[in-house]
Design a protein around this motif. Sequence first.
Motif, mmCIF file in Angstrom:
data_model
loop_
_atom_site.group_PDB
_atom_site.id
_atom_site.type_symbol
_atom_site.label_atom_id
_atom_site.label_comp_id
_atom_site.label_asym_id
_atom_site.label_seq_id
_atom_site.Cartn_x
_atom_site.Cartn_y
_atom_site.Cartn_z
ATOM 1 N N THR A 278 0.859 -1.183 0.000
ATOM 2 C CA THR A 278 0.000 0.000 0.000
ATOM 3 C C THR A 278 0.900 1.239 0.000
ATOM 4 O O THR A 278 1.882 1.276 0.726
ATOM 5 C CB THR A 278 -0.893 0.018 1.253
ATOM 6 O OG1 THR A 278 -1.541 -1.250 1.346
ATOM 7 C CG2 THR A 278 -1.905 1.131 1.177
ATOM 8 N N ILE A 279 0.552 2.220 -0.816
ATOM 9 C CA ILE A 279 1.436 3.374 -0.952
ATOM 10 C C ILE A 279 0.663 4.673 -0.770
ATOM 11 O O ILE A 279 -0.412 4.858 -1.356
ATOM 12 C CB ILE A 279 2.117 3.370 -2.335
ATOM 13 C CG1 ILE A 279 3.043 2.145 -2.453
ATOM 14 C CG2 ILE A 279 2.912 4.651 -2.553
ATOM 15 C CD1 ILE A 279 3.617 1.928 -3.814
ATOM 16 N N ILE A 280 1.206 5.554 0.063
ATOM 17 C CA ILE A 280 0.673 6.913 0.145
ATOM 18 C C ILE A 280 1.702 7.830 -0.492
ATOM 19 O O ILE A 280 2.879 7.812 -0.135
ATOM 20 C CB ILE A 280 0.428 7.337 1.604
ATOM 21 C CG1 ILE A 280 -0.539 6.371 2.271
ATOM 22 C CG2 ILE A 280 -0.112 8.764 1.657
ATOM 23 C CD1 ILE A 280 -0.840 6.723 3.716
ATOM 24 N N PHE A 281 1.253 8.623 -1.437
ATOM 25 C CA PHE A 281 2.173 9.340 -2.308
ATOM 26 C C PHE A 281 1.801 10.818 -2.302
ATOM 27 O O PHE A 281 0.666 11.184 -2.602
ATOM 28 C CB PHE A 281 2.008 8.727 -3.711
ATOM 29 C CG PHE A 281 2.882 9.295 -4.776
ATOM 30 C CD1 PHE A 281 4.245 9.071 -4.751
ATOM 31 C CD2 PHE A 281 2.345 10.018 -5.834
ATOM 32 C CE1 PHE A 281 5.062 9.572 -5.755
ATOM 33 C CE2 PHE A 281 3.154 10.522 -6.835
ATOM 34 C CZ PHE A 281 4.507 10.300 -6.798
ATOM 35 N N ILE A 282 2.757 11.663 -1.925
ATOM 36 C CA ILE A 282 2.490 13.107 -1.910
ATOM 37 C C ILE A 282 3.184 13.764 -3.092
ATOM 38 O O ILE A 282 4.360 13.496 -3.343
ATOM 39 C CB ILE A 282 2.985 13.750 -0.598
ATOM 40 C CG1 ILE A 282 2.307 13.082 0.600
ATOM 41 C CG2 ILE A 282 2.727 15.248 -0.596
ATOM 42 C CD1 ILE A 282 2.766 13.632 1.938
ATOM 43 N N THR A 283 2.481 14.580 -3.810
ATOM 44 C CA THR A 283 3.105 15.292 -4.925
ATOM 45 C C THR A 283 2.318 16.561 -5.217
ATOM 46 O O THR A 283 1.176 16.712 -4.777
ATOM 47 C CB THR A 283 3.169 14.428 -6.192
ATOM 48 O OG1 THR A 283 3.825 15.148 -7.216
ATOM 49 C CG2 THR A 283 1.771 14.045 -6.655
ATOM 50 N N HIS A 284 2.961 17.479 -5.926
ATOM 51 C CA HIS A 284 2.244 18.660 -6.404
ATOM 52 C C HIS A 284 1.947 18.551 -7.881
ATOM 53 O O HIS A 284 1.322 19.433 -8.462
ATOM 54 C CB HIS A 284 3.071 19.924 -6.138
ATOM 55 C CG HIS A 284 3.134 20.290 -4.700
ATOM 56 N ND1 HIS A 284 2.030 20.687 -3.994
ATOM 57 C CD2 HIS A 284 4.149 20.295 -3.807
ATOM 58 C CE1 HIS A 284 2.365 20.926 -2.741
ATOM 59 N NE2 HIS A 284 3.653 20.689 -2.611
ATOM 60 N N LYS A 285 2.440 17.486 -8.522
ATOM 61 C CA LYS A 285 2.302 17.387 -9.976
ATOM 62 C C LYS A 285 1.068 16.565 -10.325
ATOM 63 O O LYS A 285 1.014 15.358 -10.093
ATOM 64 C CB LYS A 285 3.565 16.760 -10.558
ATOM 65 C CG LYS A 285 4.788 17.631 -10.280
ATOM 66 C CD LYS A 285 6.051 17.046 -10.843
ATOM 67 C CE LYS A 285 7.233 17.913 -10.440
ATOM 68 N NZ LYS A 285 8.479 17.160 -10.336
ATOM 69 N N GLY B 164 9.019 21.874 -5.592
ATOM 70 C CA GLY B 164 8.303 21.606 -4.342
ATOM 71 C C GLY B 164 7.204 22.584 -4.000
ATOM 72 O O GLY B 164 6.673 22.526 -2.908
ATOM 73 N N ILE B 165 6.865 23.512 -4.909
ATOM 74 C CA ILE B 165 5.773 24.402 -4.530
ATOM 75 C C ILE B 165 4.503 24.066 -5.309
ATOM 76 O O ILE B 165 4.548 23.499 -6.383
ATOM 77 C CB ILE B 165 6.148 25.897 -4.627
ATOM 78 C CG1 ILE B 165 6.438 26.329 -6.034
ATOM 79 C CG2 ILE B 165 7.336 26.190 -3.767
ATOM 80 C CD1 ILE B 165 6.960 27.752 -6.082
ATOM 81 N N ASP B 166 3.374 24.387 -4.694
ATOM 82 C CA ASP B 166 2.104 23.916 -5.233
ATOM 83 C C ASP B 166 1.724 24.660 -6.508
ATOM 84 O O ASP B 166 2.368 25.645 -6.879
ATOM 85 C CB ASP B 166 1.002 24.012 -4.170
ATOM 86 C CG ASP B 166 0.723 25.450 -3.760
ATOM 87 O OD1 ASP B 166 0.528 26.300 -4.648
ATOM 88 O OD2 ASP B 166 0.698 25.718 -2.548
ATOM 89 N N ILE B 167 0.673 24.203 -7.184
ATOM 90 C CA ILE B 167 0.408 24.763 -8.506
ATOM 91 C C ILE B 167 0.011 26.229 -8.463
ATOM 92 O O ILE B 167 0.411 27.004 -9.316
ATOM 93 C CB ILE B 167 -0.646 23.942 -9.302
ATOM 94 C CG1 ILE B 167 -1.874 23.700 -8.442
ATOM 95 C CG2 ILE B 167 -0.072 22.655 -9.807
ATOM 96 C CD1 ILE B 167 -3.004 23.068 -9.219
ATOM 97 N N GLY B 168 -0.737 26.599 -7.429
ATOM 98 C CA GLY B 168 -1.116 28.008 -7.330
ATOM 99 C C GLY B 168 0.121 28.887 -7.182
ATOM 100 O O GLY B 168 0.289 29.900 -7.871
ATOM 101 N N ALA B 169 1.027 28.450 -6.310
ATOM 102 C CA ALA B 169 2.225 29.238 -6.053
ATOM 103 C C ALA B 169 3.170 29.188 -7.244
ATOM 104 O O ALA B 169 3.865 30.158 -7.543
ATOM 105 C CB ALA B 169 2.926 28.728 -4.806
ATOM 106 N N THR B 170 3.191 28.057 -7.939
ATOM 107 C CA THR B 170 4.026 27.944 -9.135
ATOM 108 C C THR B 170 3.614 28.998 -10.155
ATOM 109 O O THR B 170 4.448 29.713 -10.719
ATOM 110 C CB THR B 170 3.882 26.540 -9.751
ATOM 111 O OG1 THR B 170 4.365 25.588 -8.821
ATOM 112 C CG2 THR B 170 4.665 26.432 -11.039
ATOM 113 N N GLU B 171 2.312 29.078 -10.357
ATOM 114 C CA GLU B 171 1.767 30.075 -11.275
ATOM 115 C C GLU B 171 2.236 31.474 -10.853
ATOM 116 O O GLU B 171 2.712 32.266 -11.664
ATOM 117 C CB GLU B 171 0.239 29.969 -11.213
ATOM 118 C CG GLU B 171 -0.523 30.852 -12.156
ATOM 119 C CD GLU B 171 -2.017 30.824 -11.812
ATOM 120 O OE1 GLU B 171 -2.385 30.390 -10.705
ATOM 121 O OE2 GLU B 171 -2.812 31.237 -12.659
#
Lengths: 351, 517
Positions: free
Chosen positions: B203-210, B442-449
């Motif tokens: 079982t895998i828990i996976f964190i990503t911003h992509k 490592g930054i989220d999509i809102g912040a990337t924008e």
Amino acid sequence: MVWRNFGKRFRRAWQSIGLPPIAILIALLLGAVVLWLAGYDPLIAYRAMWQGAFKDLTAVTEVLIKATPLIFIGAGLAIAFRCSIWNIGAEGQFYLGAIAATAAGIYLGSLPRAILMPLVLLLGIAGGAMWGMLAGFLKNRFGANEVVTTIMLNYIAIFITGFLVTGPMIETKGLFPQTPRISENAWLPRFLPPTRLHLGFIIALLLAIILYILLFKTSIGYTIRAVGTNAEAARYAGINVQNNILLAMGISGGAAGLAGAVEVAAISYRLYQLISPGYGFDGIAVSLLVGNNPLGVIFSGILFGALRSGSEVMQMNARVPSVLVLMIQGMVVLSVVAFGVYRAVTMEKEE
Amino acid sequence: MEECAPESADQEFILRMENIYKSFPGGVQANRGITLEVRSGEIHCLLGENGAGKTVLMSILYGLYKPDSGCIYYKGKKLDIHNPKDAIRHRIGMVHQHFMLVPTLTVAENIVLGQYPPWKVLNHMEEVHERIRAMSDEFGLDVDPTKLVQDLSVGEQQRVEILKALYHGADLLILDEPTAVLTPQESEHLLKFLRQLADRGLTIIFITHKLEEVMEVSDRVTVLRDGRVVGTVNTSETNPRELARMMVGREVLMELKKSQTQPGKVIFAVRDLRVRDARGLEAVKGVSFEVREREILGIAGVSGNGQTELALALAGLIDCEFDEMRLDGQILTKHDLHRLHRMGMAHVPEDRQRMGLILPFSVAENFVLKSYRDEPFSKRGFLRFEAIREYSRSQISKFNIRVGDIEEEIAHLSGGNQQKVVVARELDRHPRFLLVNQPTRGIDIGATEFVRQQILAQRDAGAAILLISADLEEIFALSDRILVMFEGRFMGEVPPDPALIEQVGLMMAGKAAVPAD
Ligand SMILES: Nc1ncnc2c1ncn2[C@@H]1O[C@H](COP(=O)(O)OP(=O)(O)OP(=O)(O)O)[C@@H](O)[C@H]1O
Ligand SMILES: [Mg+2]
């Protein structure tokens, strides 16, 4: 602005020692067991120790006198350690300061008091700072590890002292390996006769406060802490790491040199072979004990002064051998440090 | 935690975290009643803005933090975890956002570190090596147990972290932003590998911003915002747009307003730059380029082809050789490189934790890392804390950085918020020449924008910008010209025409070089 909240800061510095009352109590209990096992009456021994440190005004001032060099050295080392420079050479820097001060006190003895007294102290600072910066230079230029070089420089400083007090600077009668007395114009005033408490103690307190302000309130202090915590980030920010290594070694060496000068100008009035009973090494523990906070050094310096003073009397009056005395001192340090670590760990957990 | 039932009410899930609360002394409420349910054998993505509470939630599961309240059930039973050792004993493994390996120890030593009493391991290292080699072969991880961790690339370190979890028999594997530091190729590889593991029952828990990664690899997604759960959805029934909206609470366009500008005069130019890496090998083999006013020059390439060394050399942090270098018309010597930032250069470094920040310093202190000696932050040598604090507060609100108290250690900020501090600090210097290396790592999509828009704003204000990124999409979105780097040389220059992405991909692999002009 800088002085606001000073009371609070002192309290925090006091707390930074950890929980010393309990820690010291535990160490003394352990020490009592050791004393008892070795066939001494712990009660008698500890009474002697207590009296040695706190019996009367003289005892207390003697504690402060013993604490004086420790506060100088500890506060200076706090700067070096914050810069991640492991200066083990305060002992040698102390000797260089004492040599410079003695030389000035003897050879420039005819100068008026108002000039000679500060000059002696300044030369002490210069001597210690030079010795410290020599190790800094070797590190910068050849990458020589400062732990090794400062220890080596300790030996050299002690040998130089030995050479001077048996040869070129030996007293005129030539009986003992020591220099003649320095000119009275160089003596630091004692202000609580008949005790020996002297101006040097006040200077030590001032230095601790000044170094605290330097470290936490000025851009120089910011730079030193930045270099010490993350040298790569410091370089990235355009900080010249090598200059700051020199500076930190200069400050800690200068403080140790000042301790040496004060010891000569206020207590011994002359230089002799073993003028330091290991102040430079105790100073390391004094600084580490309070997390390298120059203000906290005031408290840990006095704690160490009391331990030293008390255990001397314990040794004399209760006839406890010096190895046992040293062992008890060591246990106190260990348990205070252990408490500090314990507290740091539990605090992290609670978060 | 007292009211927790001894058994989970719902046995369908391998993991149930119920109503988890966690706040920190600074006043930050990182988790406010989070309930997370994970099925056995699935890949479950955790999605959320920077500071949403993902890392904290997983750290609770791994025994690093104690929750204020809430219950955890694992394999049907109530789980009591006080430290990572307990977690490992319960067969839970975690790969952290910022690696936790000891650089001076070997791979094998790191893997068994702290797990056994020393007398049980020290004379059994051969067996440990054997087992690691066997597992490495089995999973195709290519890990050499005898190598020192400090000699490994980030990608390799990542594999060591995963192997470490598998070595201790993890049934549940947590990966916190594993792909943030990987090249696209490495990420692709990792995702395939995770799929294989899941097919074997892990079982895998996976964190990503992509979001593409979420869509590609996961079975279900839980979205967090502000310490709360927004919802859990099946991946097959959602799309990136909806996920982005759940995360941010508004529509995210991801479309940059990039105006047409006319580049001006040359701001930065270098001829025949050569740089050696830490091992003394030539990493940059004589490159020349120039960056103009109002221009973004993108450097594309698989990481490890000299980009890191190029950036460090330009920032004066490692030694280099060159024929000629000019900044704003002035001829530079090697000596000048150390004080370039005083001459109007800013630099967002690749590695925020090692170089961009001083982790034990406060947030406020980090904001002035490059300007603390200048007015108004210092006056006659004394730091002016009021000015520093005020400035930090204004930057924090401008960049929407999640901070409890600006006096707290920056180490306590979430990874993405740390990155935002670095970017905010560097962009605010209004540089003539701006060097940005992996700015949105490592930054989220809102912040990337937002960050990309800020970089473009710097360009429009007249800065010359050198952009290094392993993210091709970022390179194409921002650059005015693109240079492709391969094995320390430029393969050629291309315009940022989306039709050319494939060709750039080939050039990055060292193939199909267009003749340089
Ligand atoms: N040790 C700590 N002390 C104080 N605050 C903390 C600590 N750890 C995390 N926080 C705060 O908790 C909040 C959630 O942080 P967390 O690391 O879980 O975010 P995240 O979702 O992982 O974000 P990112 O995508 O940026 O990694 C943040 O606002 C952070 O500042
Ligand atoms: Mg995180």
